[in-house]
Motif scaffolding. Structure first.
Motif, PDB file in Angstrom:
ATOM      1  N   SER A 165       6.801  25.685 -37.780  1.00 46.15           N
ATOM      2  CA  SER A 165       7.025  24.530 -36.301  1.00 46.15           C
ATOM      3  C   SER A 165       8.294  23.688 -36.556  1.00 46.15           C
ATOM      4  N   ASP A 166       7.597  22.512 -36.572  1.00 42.65           N
ATOM      5  CA  ASP A 166       8.848  21.219 -36.942  1.00 42.65           C
ATOM      6  C   ASP A 166       9.863  21.966 -37.740  1.00 42.65           C
ATOM      7  N   LEU A 167       9.913  22.771 -38.533  1.00 39.55           N
ATOM      8  CA  LEU A 167      11.116  23.223 -39.159  1.00 39.55           C
ATOM      9  C   LEU A 167      12.211  23.616 -37.826  1.00 39.55           C
ATOM     10  N   ALA A 168      11.343  24.591 -37.496  1.00 40.45           N
ATOM     11  CA  ALA A 168      12.596  25.402 -36.204  1.00 40.45           C
ATOM     12  C   ALA A 168      12.441  24.234 -35.015  1.00 40.45           C
ATOM     13  N   THR A 209       9.008  32.758 -46.935  1.00 43.75           N
ATOM     14  CA  THR A 209       9.532  31.727 -47.673  1.00 43.75           C
ATOM     15  C   THR A 209      10.646  32.359 -48.096  1.00 43.75           C
ATOM     16  N   VAL A 210      11.545  33.004 -47.749  1.00 40.96           N
ATOM     17  CA  VAL A 210      13.066  32.328 -48.426  1.00 40.96           C
ATOM     18  C   VAL A 210      13.391  31.699 -46.841  1.00 40.96           C
ATOM     19  N   GLU A 211      13.793  32.456 -45.349  1.00 35.79           N
ATOM     20  CA  GLU A 211      13.679  31.506 -44.363  1.00 35.79           C
ATOM     21  C   GLU A 211      13.410  30.723 -44.404  1.00 35.79           C
ATOM     22  N   PHE A 212      12.361  30.060 -44.733  1.00 36.55           N
ATOM     23  CA  PHE A 212      11.834  29.054 -45.181  1.00 36.55           C
ATOM     24  C   PHE A 212      12.330  28.096 -45.543  1.00 36.55           C
ATOM     25  N   VAL A 213      12.703  28.632 -46.873  1.00 41.21           N
ATOM     26  CA  VAL A 213      13.419  27.797 -47.971  1.00 41.21           C
ATOM     27  C   VAL A 213      15.019  27.311 -47.732  1.00 41.21           C
ATOM     28  N   VAL A 214      15.655  28.226 -46.496  1.00 40.50           N
ATOM     29  CA  VAL A 214      16.542  28.070 -45.386  1.00 40.50           C
ATOM     30  C   VAL A 214      16.555  27.246 -44.845  1.00 40.50           C
ATOM     31  N   GLN A 215      15.817  27.097 -44.126  1.00 42.99           N
ATOM     32  CA  GLN A 215      15.887  26.186 -43.054  1.00 42.99           C
ATOM     33  C   GLN A 215      15.327  24.840 -43.584  1.00 42.99           C
ATOM     34  N   LEU A 216      14.792  24.641 -44.790  1.00 50.43           N
ATOM     35  CA  LEU A 216      14.022  23.778 -45.763  1.00 50.43           C
ATOM     36  C   LEU A 216      15.606  22.589 -45.747  1.00 50.43           C
ATOM     37  N   GLY A 217      15.925  23.636 -46.865  1.00 48.97           N
ATOM     38  CA  GLY A 217      18.036  23.418 -47.110  1.00 48.97           C
ATOM     39  C   GLY A 217      18.732  22.718 -45.097  1.00 48.97           C
ATOM     40  N   ARG A 218      17.952  23.329 -44.297  1.00 46.46           N
ATOM     41  CA  ARG A 218      19.267  22.632 -43.348  1.00 46.46           C
ATOM     42  C   ARG A 218      18.335  21.379 -42.771  1.00 46.46           C
ATOM     43  N   ALA A 219      16.778  21.627 -41.967  1.00 46.22           N
ATOM     44  CA  ALA A 219      16.042  20.689 -42.062  1.00 46.22           C
ATOM     45  C   ALA A 219      16.252  19.428 -43.049  1.00 46.22           C
ATOM     46  N   SER A 271       4.459  16.886 -46.777  1.00 46.87           N
ATOM     47  CA  SER A 271       3.478  16.435 -46.001  1.00 46.87           C
ATOM     48  C   SER A 271       4.455  14.638 -44.941  1.00 46.87           C
ATOM     49  N   ARG A 272       5.182  14.091 -45.259  1.00 45.45           N
ATOM     50  CA  ARG A 272       5.648  13.142 -44.133  1.00 45.45           C
ATOM     51  C   ARG A 272       7.080  14.219 -42.942  1.00 45.45           C
ATOM     52  N   LEU A 273       6.763  14.988 -43.588  1.00 42.19           N
ATOM     53  CA  LEU A 273       7.670  16.552 -42.535  1.00 42.19           C
ATOM     54  C   LEU A 273       6.930  16.208 -40.452  1.00 42.19           C
ATOM     55  N   PRO A 274       5.973  16.088 -40.293  1.00 44.36           N
ATOM     56  CA  PRO A 274       6.056  16.047 -39.550  1.00 44.36           C
ATOM     57  C   PRO A 274       6.389  14.488 -38.915  1.00 44.36           C
ATOM     58  N   GLN A 275       6.551  13.335 -39.004  1.00 46.28           N
ATOM     59  CA  GLN A 275       6.573  12.164 -38.629  1.00 46.28           C
ATOM     60  C   GLN A 275       8.025  12.153 -38.943  1.00 46.28           C
ATOM     61  N   MET A 276       8.895  12.944 -39.991  1.00 44.64           N
ATOM     62  CA  MET A 276       9.803  12.622 -39.678  1.00 44.64           C
ATOM     63  C   MET A 276      10.369  13.674 -38.741  1.00 44.64           C
ATOM     64  N   VAL A 277       9.823  14.830 -38.202  1.00 50.17           N
ATOM     65  CA  VAL A 277      10.216  14.962 -36.914  1.00 50.17           C
ATOM     66  C   VAL A 277      10.122  14.328 -35.533  1.00 50.17           C
ATOM     67  N   ALA A 278       8.421  13.709 -35.758  1.00 50.65           N
ATOM     68  CA  ALA A 278       8.534  13.183 -34.285  1.00 50.65           C
ATOM     69  C   ALA A 278       9.755  11.561 -34.828  1.00 50.65           C
ATOM     70  N   GLU A 279      10.414  11.149 -35.722  1.00 51.13           N
ATOM     71  CA  GLU A 279      11.132  10.464 -35.132  1.00 51.13           C
ATOM     72  C   GLU A 279      12.619  11.107 -34.907  1.00 51.13           C
ATOM     73  N   TYR A 280      12.998  12.703 -35.334  1.00 54.03           N
ATOM     74  CA  TYR A 280      13.891  13.078 -34.740  1.00 54.03           C
ATOM     75  C   TYR A 280      13.892  13.622 -33.277  1.00 54.03           C
ATOM     76  N   ARG A 281      12.584  13.716 -32.443  1.00 50.73           N
ATOM     77  CA  ARG A 281      12.866  13.950 -31.336  1.00 50.73           C
ATOM     78  C   ARG A 281      12.842  12.760 -30.277  1.00 50.73           C
ATOM     79  N   ALA A 282      12.165  11.250 -31.275  1.00 43.97           N
ATOM     80  CA  ALA A 282      12.975  10.340 -30.677  1.00 43.97           C
ATOM     81  C   ALA A 282      14.142   9.883 -30.528  1.00 43.97           C
ATOM     82  N   LEU A 283      15.451  10.575 -30.906  1.00 43.72           N
ATOM     83  CA  LEU A 283      16.821  10.171 -31.882  1.00 43.72           C
ATOM     84  C   LEU A 283      17.333  11.622 -30.191  1.00 43.72           C
ATOM     85  N   VAL A 284      16.313  12.324 -30.222  1.00 45.95           N
ATOM     86  CA  VAL A 284      17.587  13.330 -29.576  1.00 45.95           C
ATOM     87  C   VAL A 284      16.776  13.909 -27.913  1.00 45.95           C
TER      88      VAL A 284
END
Length: 96
Positions: A13-16, A27-37, A83-96
């Motif tokens: 959900s965070d990646l989405a 897993t393939v979609e997840f890896v692609v989304q990780l690269g984009r994120a 493990s830090r992805l949720p924190q990064m997404v929180a920072e991202y949400r604060a920016l957008v």
């Protein structure tokens, strides 16, 4: 295309949110989304740690090409980077 393991599904959900896509179902979609994120968080938004997502993607992709034991080690390394992805997404949400 392999189904998304539960250990990775909790981050889908965070990646989405970051990639503006539907949750990864494989897993393939997840890896692609990780690269984009990684690009969006690290390069575009300037959030520290975004490059760790590329490393996680590499570990996940490689985990399917090795023995089960080695694959588990690679997945553990990937999860460490995620493990830090949720924190990064929180920072991202604060920016957008």
């Amino acid at each position: 295309m392999s189904a998304l393991p539960n250990s990775l599904a909790k981050y889908a959900s965070d990646l989405a949110v970051v990639t503006g896509t539907n949750r990864a179902a494989s897993t393939v979609e997840f890896v692609v989304q990780l690269g984009r994120a990684s690009y969006i968080l690290g390069t575009v938004a300037g959030i520290k740690g975004g490059d760790a997502l590329d490393e996680a993607a590499n570990f996940i992709a490689a985990s399917g090409d090795v023995s089960r034991g080695e694959g588990e080690v690679l997945m553990e390394r990937a999860l460490g980077h995620l493990s830090r992805l949720p924190q990064m997404v929180a920072e991202y949400r604060a920016l957008v």
